[in-house]
Design an enzyme around this catalytic site. Structure first.
Site, PDB file in Angstrom:
ATOM      1  N   ASP A 223      95.076 -53.840 -28.229  1.00  0.00           N
ATOM      2  CA  ASP A 223      94.245 -53.860 -27.028  1.00  0.00           C
ATOM      3  C   ASP A 223      92.892 -54.417 -27.455  1.00  0.00           C
ATOM      4  O   ASP A 223      92.126 -53.750 -28.152  1.00  0.00           O
ATOM      5  CB  ASP A 223      94.104 -52.427 -26.481  1.00  0.00           C
ATOM      6  CG  ASP A 223      93.088 -52.325 -25.343  1.00  0.00           C
ATOM      7  OD1 ASP A 223      92.562 -53.363 -24.897  1.00  0.00           O
ATOM      8  OD2 ASP A 223      92.826 -51.179 -24.900  1.00  0.00           O
TER       9      ASP A 223
ATOM     10  N   LYS B  15      84.446 -60.336 -24.971  1.00  0.00           N
ATOM     11  CA  LYS B  15      85.631 -60.601 -24.152  1.00  0.00           C
ATOM     12  C   LYS B  15      85.276 -61.250 -22.813  1.00  0.00           C
ATOM     13  O   LYS B  15      86.038 -62.042 -22.273  1.00  0.00           O
ATOM     14  CB  LYS B  15      86.358 -59.279 -23.907  1.00  0.00           C
ATOM     15  CG  LYS B  15      87.636 -59.400 -23.089  1.00  0.00           C
ATOM     16  CD  LYS B  15      88.344 -58.056 -23.068  1.00  0.00           C
ATOM     17  CE  LYS B  15      89.606 -58.071 -22.238  1.00  0.00           C
ATOM     18  NZ  LYS B  15      90.303 -56.782 -22.288  1.00  0.00           N
TER      19      LYS B  15
ATOM     20  N   GLU C 270      97.327 -55.867 -19.293  1.00  0.00           N
ATOM     21  CA  GLU C 270      96.949 -54.492 -19.620  1.00  0.00           C
ATOM     22  C   GLU C 270      97.620 -53.451 -18.713  1.00  0.00           C
ATOM     23  O   GLU C 270      98.154 -52.455 -19.214  1.00  0.00           O
ATOM     24  CB  GLU C 270      95.421 -54.355 -19.583  1.00  0.00           C
ATOM     25  CG  GLU C 270      94.780 -55.041 -20.791  1.00  0.00           C
ATOM     26  CD  GLU C 270      93.294 -55.341 -20.625  1.00  0.00           C
ATOM     27  OE1 GLU C 270      92.685 -54.822 -19.678  1.00  0.00           O
ATOM     28  OE2 GLU C 270      92.757 -56.101 -21.452  1.00  0.00           O
TER      29      GLU C 270
ATOM     30  N   ASP D 205      91.936 -48.832 -13.920  1.00  0.00           N
ATOM     31  CA  ASP D 205      91.370 -49.002 -15.270  1.00  0.00           C
ATOM     32  C   ASP D 205      89.854 -49.118 -15.204  1.00  0.00           C
ATOM     33  O   ASP D 205      89.316 -50.155 -14.830  1.00  0.00           O
ATOM     34  CB  ASP D 205      91.989 -50.256 -15.912  1.00  0.00           C
ATOM     35  CG  ASP D 205      91.497 -50.476 -17.350  1.00  0.00           C
ATOM     36  OD1 ASP D 205      90.544 -49.782 -17.781  1.00  0.00           O
ATOM     37  OD2 ASP D 205      92.064 -51.348 -18.040  1.00  0.00           O
TER      38      ASP D 205
HETATM   39  P1  ADP Z   1      87.060 -51.058 -22.582  1.00  0.00           P
HETATM   40  O1  ADP Z   1      88.407 -51.061 -21.926  1.00  0.00           O
HETATM   41  O2  ADP Z   1      85.981 -51.604 -21.688  1.00  0.00           O
HETATM   42  O3  ADP Z   1      87.046 -51.685 -23.921  1.00  0.00           O
HETATM   43  P2  ADP Z   1      87.266 -48.133 -22.977  1.00  0.00           P
HETATM   44  O4  ADP Z   1      88.485 -47.944 -22.162  1.00  0.00           O
HETATM   45  O5  ADP Z   1      87.330 -47.799 -24.415  1.00  0.00           O
HETATM   46  O6  ADP Z   1      86.605 -49.553 -22.791  1.00  0.00           O
HETATM   47  O7  ADP Z   1      86.129 -47.256 -22.266  1.00  0.00           O
HETATM   48  C1  ADP Z   1      84.843 -47.175 -22.778  1.00  0.00           C
HETATM   49  C2  ADP Z   1      84.000 -46.331 -21.836  1.00  0.00           C
HETATM   50  O8  ADP Z   1      84.554 -45.037 -21.726  1.00  0.00           O
HETATM   51  C3  ADP Z   1      82.574 -46.183 -22.291  1.00  0.00           C
HETATM   52  O9  ADP Z   1      81.693 -46.421 -21.219  1.00  0.00           O
HETATM   53  C4  ADP Z   1      82.524 -44.723 -22.721  1.00  0.00           C
HETATM   54  O10 ADP Z   1      81.229 -44.179 -22.548  1.00  0.00           O
HETATM   55  C5  ADP Z   1      83.498 -44.091 -21.762  1.00  0.00           C
HETATM   56  N1  ADP Z   1      83.996 -42.805 -22.255  1.00  0.00           N
HETATM   57  C6  ADP Z   1      84.643 -42.567 -23.406  1.00  0.00           C
HETATM   58  N2  ADP Z   1      84.912 -41.256 -23.530  1.00  0.00           N
HETATM   59  C7  ADP Z   1      84.412 -40.657 -22.419  1.00  0.00           C
HETATM   60  C8  ADP Z   1      84.360 -39.301 -21.953  1.00  0.00           C
HETATM   61  N3  ADP Z   1      84.869 -38.303 -22.682  1.00  0.00           N
HETATM   62  N4  ADP Z   1      83.774 -39.077 -20.764  1.00  0.00           N
HETATM   63  C9  ADP Z   1      83.256 -40.070 -20.033  1.00  0.00           C
HETATM   64  N5  ADP Z   1      83.261 -41.342 -20.412  1.00  0.00           N
HETATM   65  C10 ADP Z   1      83.836 -41.646 -21.592  1.00  0.00           C
HETATM   66 MG    MG Z   2      90.322 -51.540 -21.654  1.00  0.00          MG
END
Ligand code: ADP
Ligand code: MG
Length: 619
Positions: free
Chosen positions: A23, A87, A187, A211
């Site tokens: 991913d 990205k 995704e 998502d």
């Molecule tokens: P992406 O798909 O954009 O790469 P992710 O799916 O890893 O990102 O999501 C990242 C986001 O999730 C960030 O904004 C992070 O602050 C938020 N996040 C991660 N854990 C938590 C949590 N426990 N509670 C709220 N937000 C969270």
């Molecule tokens: Mg993602």
């Protein structure tokens, strides 16, 4: 059972090669694979147990390169040297992103509007493909470290709305990282696979994948039947995510602490510290009812209710996108069988609550939302490795694809929303006698005139042997493979002359652009039909003029003086009408000329026939 052997020369373990699932996220990236024994997908973690690799690349002043967690501290201290959200730039031109330049602390080059963006770091320029490849290399080496063997094959995920250029760029990044990218998959499809949805060939289901990541929001509606995944519609907001939650908290604090607002000017890192503190508080609030952190020696706190109030408008925006996606697919929330939660930000209780209420359904949220996409990619990797032959993945094309025909008209070969892989062929012919080449221009878009669509590629089929106009049969075929990459082939069937091109567009379309082009095709539909009719009438008129001219040059002797005069007059009127914007007038003049020429055309035909008969002896 996978076989494991021992290399006698080196004493190292030899395993059959694993295909990993990756991913490659805007905020975080990670790698997963199917555990060979348990046959379940697992994410690969570092020594500290961390699965997520922040999608960050830091360029040190001494030329050092740090990726992932190690680059994170520099986001605060050296924002101009730390690349995030790369990205978003994949497959994009400067023109595509210039309105969002303020989101990036690093320098994005703007030399040529139409070419792909580059990022300047000191005296070097980096492409988003290169930068993404550093992140992929990091994941590759993590996997190799864990598996103690080389990893060179991968499945990489992309958002469902990614276009050809963005998919191609992702594939190129993989190649640069030393990975053979076996498949690019969507995704939402991966996330559904992680929940085992669609793995039963008998199953027929409609799934919503919600998502909410760090900076982007995507909603995708999928239908699974007979083990085939089909994207029904996608919607989202490329600037809505957890970062906005953090920002909302920071703004709230700044309002309560005006002194911070003033010190923001002198203290460049204060804002970054506030954002980090906000994220920490936000995360804590996913499990607790209140949280506090200390910033610049002061303790600040926030409770769940306050936080919910701050982010409610943002969650609402995401639900509006869901509504649009349902509309586009012609569905209502009742038609959705499963809702899959993806992205770290869906850990926020308010988000879960609102989404469950919107779809009026329990959620699939038992897996870690920031890991499900990689887990699903691992499932797909396993399918590709030949371990699960039941499944097939299908995607759709976001915009129509076609070629330019006479008069600048768009001839659609692959309509928007077609399932891919897709193959289609259509025959064309030449317009001029002895025409030796034919230009094939490939366009993407919904409008009737190519000038209003986007050109993807162009090539010329050369070496068509001399034949009268209309004689050659040129078959143009479009093939979109399972990754969504288009190959266009042109073949003259009488001679076998052939030419093909893999369409790698200069740059892709933003989803905003896709949306704009679709909207325009609707609002201009009336216009387009008129323009199209006019162009068609003009083309027909020109053809008739050409034919008549040729006929007269050859057969003048068969015509009386009066006929010649009347023909010349009718030709002139037709010629004149072609310069006017009146398709009815053109059509009337075409009919008038046809009316005049019909009798002597018939006469000429009789002559030709009797001439031909003369030479033969009929018995
Ligand atoms: P992406 O798909 O954009 O790469 P992710 O799916 O890893 O990102 O999501 C990242 C986001 O999730 C960030 O904004 C992070 O602050 C938020 N996040 C991660 N854990 C938590 C949590 N426990 N509670 C709220 N937000 C969270
Ligand atoms: Mg993602």
């Amino acid at each position: 059972m996978p076989k494991i052997g021992i290399n006698i020369a080196t004493g190292s373990l030899q395993q059959p090669e694993m295909i990993v699932g990756i991913d490659l996220g805007t905020t975080n990236s990670l790698v997963a694979l199917l555990h060979p024994d348990s046959r379940t997908p697992i994410v690969l973690r570092d020594q500290n147990g961390l699965a997520l690799v922040p999608s960050l690349v830091y360029f040190g002043e001494q030329g050092e390169l740090l990726v992932g967690e190690e680059a994170r501290p520099f986001l605060r201290t050296h924002p101009e040297r730390t690349i995030f959200s790369v990205k978003r730039l994949l497959g994009k031109s400067y023109k595509d992103i210039k309105d969002h330049q303020q989101h990036y602390a690093y320098k994005i080059l703007d030399e040529e509007q139409d070419s792909l963006v580059k990022i300047q770091m000191g005296d070097r320029f980096y492409s988003p493909v290169e930068l993404s490849s550093y992140i992929l290399k990091e994941l590759k080496s993590r996997a190799e470290h864990m598996l103690k063997t080389t990893v060179s094959k991968a499945v990489i995920t992309v958002p469902a709305y990614f276009n050809d250029a963005q998919r191609q760029a992702t594939r190129d990044a993989g190649k640069l990282a030393g990975l053979d990218v076996l498949r690019i998959i969507n995704e939402p499809t991966a996330a559904s696979l992680a929940y085992g949805l669609g793995t039963d060939p008998q199953q027929q289901k409609t799934i919503a994948v919600y998502d909410l990541g760090g900076g982007t929001f995507d909603i995708s509606l999928l239908r699974i039947s007979n083990g085939i995944f089909e994207v029904l519609s996608t919607n989202g907001d490329t600037y809505l995510g957890g970062d906005d939650f953090d920002r909302a908290i920071v703004d709230h604090w700044l309002q309560k602490q005006p002194t911070w607002l003033t010190s923001l000017q002198e203290n460049a890192t204060l804002l970054a510290s506030l954002r980090l503190a906000a994220e920490e508080v936000k995360r804590k609030l996913s499990d607790e009812s209140s949280a506090s952190v200390s910033i610049a020696g002061q303790s600040v706190s926030l409770n769940r209710e306050q936080f919910n109030e701050l982010v409610a408008p943002l969650v609402d925006r995401s639900l509006q996108c869901c509504q649009k996606a349902l509309q586009d697919a012609g569905l209502s929330s009742k038609d959705i069988d499963e809702v899959v939660m993806v992205g770290g930000s869906t850990r926020v209780p308010l988000v879960k609550q609102q989404v469950a209420a919107f779809f009026d359904k329990p959620l699939n949220d038992t897996l870690h939302p920031d890991e499900v996409v990689a887990l699903g990619a691992a499932v797909q990797a396993d399918i590709l490795a030949g371990n699960n032959k039941e499944l097939l993945l299908l995607d759709i094309t976001p915009l129509s694809l076609g070629i330019e025909t006479m008069g600048g008209l768009m001839d659609v070969l692959i309509p928007r929303n077609s399932k891919i892989p897709f193959k289609v062929g259509r025959q064309y012919t030449t317009q001029k006698d002895g025409q030796g080449s034919m230009r094939i221009s490939v366009f993407q878009g919904e409008r009737d005139l190519v000038a209003d669509n986007r050109k993807l590629a162009e090539f010329t089929l050369k070496g068509i042997p001399g034949m009268p106009a209309g004689f050659p049969k040129v078959e143009v075929s479009f093939l979109i493979n399972a990754d969504g990459i288009l190959t266009v082939r042109a073949k003259e069937l009488r001679s076998g002359v052939e030419q093909s091109i893999e369409v790698k567009p200069q740059y892709g379309l933003t989803d905003a652009e896709v949306e704009r082009m679709l909207l325009e095709s609707i609002t201009h539909a009336g216009d387009d039909i008129k323009k199209r009719a006019l162009t068609e009438a003009r083309t027909e008129g020109e053809l008739l003029l050409g034919q008549t001219e040729k006929f007269i040059a050859k057969n003048a002797s068969l015509l009386s003086k009066e006929e010649l005069l009347r023909t010349a007059e009718a030709m002139q009127s037709l010629q004149l009408s072609l310069t006017l914007e009146d398709k009815d007038l053109i059509q009337r003049q075409i009919e008038a000329l046809n009316e005049i020429s019909r009798p002597y055309a018939e006469r000429a035909m009789d002559q030709a026939v009797s001439g031909a008969l003369k030479g033969k002896s009929l018995q």
